[in-house]
Design a protein around this motif. Structure first.
Motif, short mmCIF file in Angstrom:
data_model
loop_
_atom_site.label_atom_id
_atom_site.label_comp_id
_atom_site.label_asym_id
_atom_site.label_seq_id
_atom_site.Cartn_x
_atom_site.Cartn_y
_atom_site.Cartn_z
N ARG A 112 -51.49 45.34 -42.04
CA ARG A 112 -50.43 46.31 -41.71
C ARG A 112 -49.76 45.90 -40.41
NH1 ARG A 112 -48.35 51.29 -42.81
NH2 ARG A 112 -49.76 51.58 -44.55
N GLU A 120 -56.28 52.47 -40.24
CA GLU A 120 -55.71 51.72 -41.36
C GLU A 120 -54.20 51.87 -41.44
OE1 GLU A 120 -57.91 54.11 -44.34
OE2 GLU A 120 -56.06 54.06 -45.50
N VAL A 121 -53.68 52.96 -40.89
CA VAL A 121 -52.23 53.16 -40.92
C VAL A 121 -51.67 53.19 -39.50
CG1 VAL A 121 -50.39 54.48 -42.01
CG2 VAL A 121 -52.61 54.46 -43.04
N ALA A 153 -49.75 51.93 -36.62
CA ALA A 153 -48.61 51.03 -36.83
C ALA A 153 -48.75 49.71 -36.09
CB ALA A 153 -47.32 51.72 -36.40
N MET A 160 -45.30 45.19 -41.82
CA MET A 160 -46.25 44.79 -42.87
C MET A 160 -45.86 43.41 -43.42
SD MET A 160 -46.44 48.58 -44.60
CE MET A 160 -47.57 48.23 -45.94
N GLY A 165 -44.14 49.85 -40.13
CA GLY A 165 -43.63 50.07 -41.47
C GLY A 165 -43.36 48.78 -42.23
N PHE A 169 -50.67 44.73 -48.34
CA PHE A 169 -51.06 45.63 -49.41
C PHE A 169 -50.10 46.81 -49.46
CE2 PHE A 169 -53.44 49.67 -50.05
CZ PHE A 169 -53.56 49.59 -51.43
N LYS A 185 -41.80 56.51 -41.11
CA LYS A 185 -41.31 55.63 -40.05
C LYS A 185 -40.64 54.39 -40.64
CE LYS A 185 -45.37 55.16 -38.08
NZ LYS A 185 -46.29 55.98 -38.92
N GLY A 186 -39.78 53.79 -39.83
CA GLY A 186 -39.20 52.50 -40.18
C GLY A 186 -38.25 52.57 -41.36
N TRP A 226 -47.20 54.97 -48.24
CA TRP A 226 -47.99 53.93 -47.58
C TRP A 226 -47.12 53.00 -46.73
CZ3 TRP A 226 -53.02 53.23 -46.83
CH2 TRP A 226 -53.45 51.97 -46.41
N LEU A 227 -45.84 52.87 -47.12
CA LEU A 227 -44.92 51.97 -46.41
C LEU A 227 -44.45 52.55 -45.08
CD1 LEU A 227 -42.76 50.79 -49.43
CD2 LEU A 227 -44.69 49.62 -48.38
N GLY A 228 -44.84 53.75 -44.77
CA GLY A 228 -44.52 54.36 -43.48
C GLY A 228 -45.82 54.63 -42.76
#
Lengths: 428, 428
Positions: free
Chosen positions: B324, B298-299, B301, B108, B104, B51, A103-104, A98-100
């Motif tokens: 995000r 939702e994802v 970037a 976030m 990322g 989140f 990426k990054g 989820w933290l990508g």
């Protein structure tokens, strides 16, 4: 069997910001490495790193620690036998993803860990990385690639065909490289932080050392960019290549307008003209500035971005980075995509140790994937090589073939001790 | 004057993984929040969060700490007076930017910090966030948006025209919302972790509570997906809307093939059919599966990805996430882009506190930007609201208008104490 007993990560930072080295339109920092060591039970130590700009290097170090569970206690042989499962244990960890995704911070840390495993593989095999890859059976190489989300552009069958074809003439290409070295260009002449006189002096020095391709930073006030471009062009004459790098600072329309003004100095390519995520923007710019080539990739997040840049005809030079993506296997996917679309790869280097890594990738690409030197050059920046135990060697503007086992990624222990943040003597 | 005296960040994790709540084709974790509190000299406390899925929440917490220098010691008034300079101090920090850019972990964390500042603004103004935004002069709203890298699709003039037009009829639309609530749909019926009987029972319960739009997860074995879709369709009848969410697991061709098999259950939209970075892939899928709508976001970037999805005609439903991206000002850019391209926004919610945030964004969008309810629905997931001091309220499948000052982002102190990782009682 070689068991990975412990992962250690070092926060290593070099105080480059003060000198203006490495300054461009959008980045300015202390060149740093998130440096990973994989200790083994009696075998060699695997090393890998990702490059950062200083502040925040503790985040990539933290991400490496979060990933350590996927390598500690495992054997090199099982990771090598199931390369895709290993890769996805990192890139598709059900909680971390989820933290990508991909990426990054998290993906850069993944690159450091994966490269350390591959360095270990090469050291255990007793081969430099380029050789380990170039000699690997096609099926083994294909098994390393994650085709999920790129198989609309590159199938395993496509990849196998490219790699099989790459076996033909491989020995001749290697002999050529050992004779002549790999073409490269230098970025040490035109950082935005340098005054005109320094740019002129560095350009003259580089030219006298044999460099016939040089890159300058643009993206400041456009009249300054034009003035500096004229200085460099006057020094290098009409035939040498002048590349320009905007480091993402322009909007799409702005990039097109500025390149009209810079055209008089005959740029070979414009690098990172706009935001690295903007595939459609790069495509518009490439169409507008041709025959100048659009180049990008050092900040392309992953193989899905590269796939689209190629599908859209948005770039004519593809610049892979060795450790922003998930290490050797994702770079392999990117080299194969470039070969499929017929776009030359000119790897991004500089930073900390990027030259050391990408020389292996470029040589492998020439030997087995792209199989041509046409339009291929490896970036060269004359910074920080002294901290590596197996630094790059250049002659007359070309990289010499590295011959020591591994990925040339070992940092000297005394450099780690000196520059470890925040407790090394350099930072106290 | 309100001075931000100290930023505190809490690593808060709820043990949801064990129950299969929130499980989908690619994510499975302990729903977590990187929770930011901005203490002030006598004023209210600003709160914001991003989140995450559990493991790695320490990384976004670390990134928040790396950004704290940009808010601590500053006054709310100066941040509000120079909103773009404040935003870029976070998104274009010359050392940190390399870790993204604008994606990322770092982005976030930026969202959590920026939202905390905006929550503070709303609390000081004594207004719920939707009202603060809806009543703001057009020029002030436009000044919050970073048009860099999107001005080829949306100019400040475009934005001003949309926002000026949005003032017409605003009072009538607000009266309508207070009367009827905001349309929504529920995702609580069809997580991949649930057995068929539970899916059937939950669907029946939701239908009886008034929900006429429901979303199921797909991306498991396709025959299981089809079977579960039939169960839900049988329960809700032919007229209610059935949305499907693949959570990125498919390749482009695979998505097209699977949607052919699912077509018999008449999906309203297919969400995240493939990798979130794949603009061109979504465009191909949208063309192939129409009239089924492709939804994603939702994802996504950042605003540059949304810009391209719209430019390419790749989506017919745009799903912004509240945290995000870089908080309220970047979501504002995304709402304006959607309005410019005429695509409805249906915000992503669920997770921890996302429903609480996005209700404000959807209401503001209806009042001042998109100005229509046609095709608009806010996601609703019945998880974890009890931890918030101002939880969402729904009636007959619609959100009621929140009326308390701020962004509804305050987590109860006793919940923080209980679920703080790793030292809270829930984790010990």
């Amino acid at each position: 069997m070689t068991t990975i007993t412990e992962l250690t990560v070092h926060d290593v930072r070099f105080p480059t910001a003060a000198a203006g080295d490495g300054s461009d339109a959008i980045n300015r920092g202390d060149y740093s490495a998130t440096y990973v060591e994989l200790a083994t039970d009696g075998g060699p130590t695997g090393t890998g790193f990702t490059f950062t700009n200083g502040r925040g290097n503790e985040l990539t170090c933290g991400a490496v620690r979060a990933l350590a569970r996927h390598v500690e206690g495992r054997t090199l042989e099982e990771l090598a036998a199931e390369p895709l499962a290993f890769l996805r244990s990192l890139t598709a960890d059900a909680q971390l993803r989820w933290l990508g995704p991909e990426k990054g911070v998290l993906h850069m840390a993944t690159g450091a860990v994966v490269n350390a495993v591959w360095d270990l593989r090469a050291k255990v095999a007793g081969k430099p990385m380029w050789q380990l890859l170039a000699e690997m059976p096609t099926a083994e190489l294909v098994a390393c690639v994650d085709f999920r989300h790129i198989d609309d552009a590159l199938t395993p069958e496509d990849a196998a065909a490219i790699l099989d074809k790459g076996r033909v003439g491989l020995e001749d290409r290697l002999a050529q490289l050992r004779r002549e070295g790999f073409p490269s260009y230098t970025t040490s002449v035109g950082w935005l932080g340098y005054p005109d006189d320094k740019v002129r002096a560095l350009t003259r020095e580089a030219y006298s050392q044999g460099w016939r391709a040089m890159k300058m930073k643009v993206g400041g006030p456009i009249e300054d960019d034009v003035r500096r471009a004229r200085i460099i062009r006057a020094e290098i004459g009409p035939d040498a290549l002048l590349m320009m790098d905007a480091n993402q600072v322009w909007g799409v329309d702005e990039a097109i307008a500025n390149m009209r003004l810079l055209a008089e100095t005959n740029p070979y390519w414009i690098e990172e003209p706009t935001h690295p995520d903007d595939v459609l923007g790069h495509a518009r710019i490439q169409e507008a500035v041709a025959p100048v080539r659009v180049a990008t990739g050092e900040v392309a997040a992953n193989r899905v971005i590269f796939k689209q840049l190629l599908q859209a005809g948005a770039i004519r030079v593809m610049q892979v980075d060795a450790c922003r993506v998930a290490g050797v296997p994702e770079v392999l996917a990117e080299l194969l995509l470039a070969a499929k679309f017929g776009v030359p790869v000119c790897p991004h280097a500089g930073g900390v140790g990027l030259c050391e890594l990408v020389q292996h990738l470029a040589i492998f690409d020439f030997l087995r994937v792209g199989t041509s030197l046409d339009g291929r050059m490896v970036e060269y920046v004359d910074h920080l090589h002294e901290h590596f135990t197996d630094p790059v060697r250049t002659r007359d503007g070309r990289y010499l073939v590295p011959e020591r086992p591994g990925y040339s990624s070992d940092i000297r222990p005394e450099s780690i001790a000196e520059f470890r943040f925040p407790d090394g003597p350099a930072w106290r």
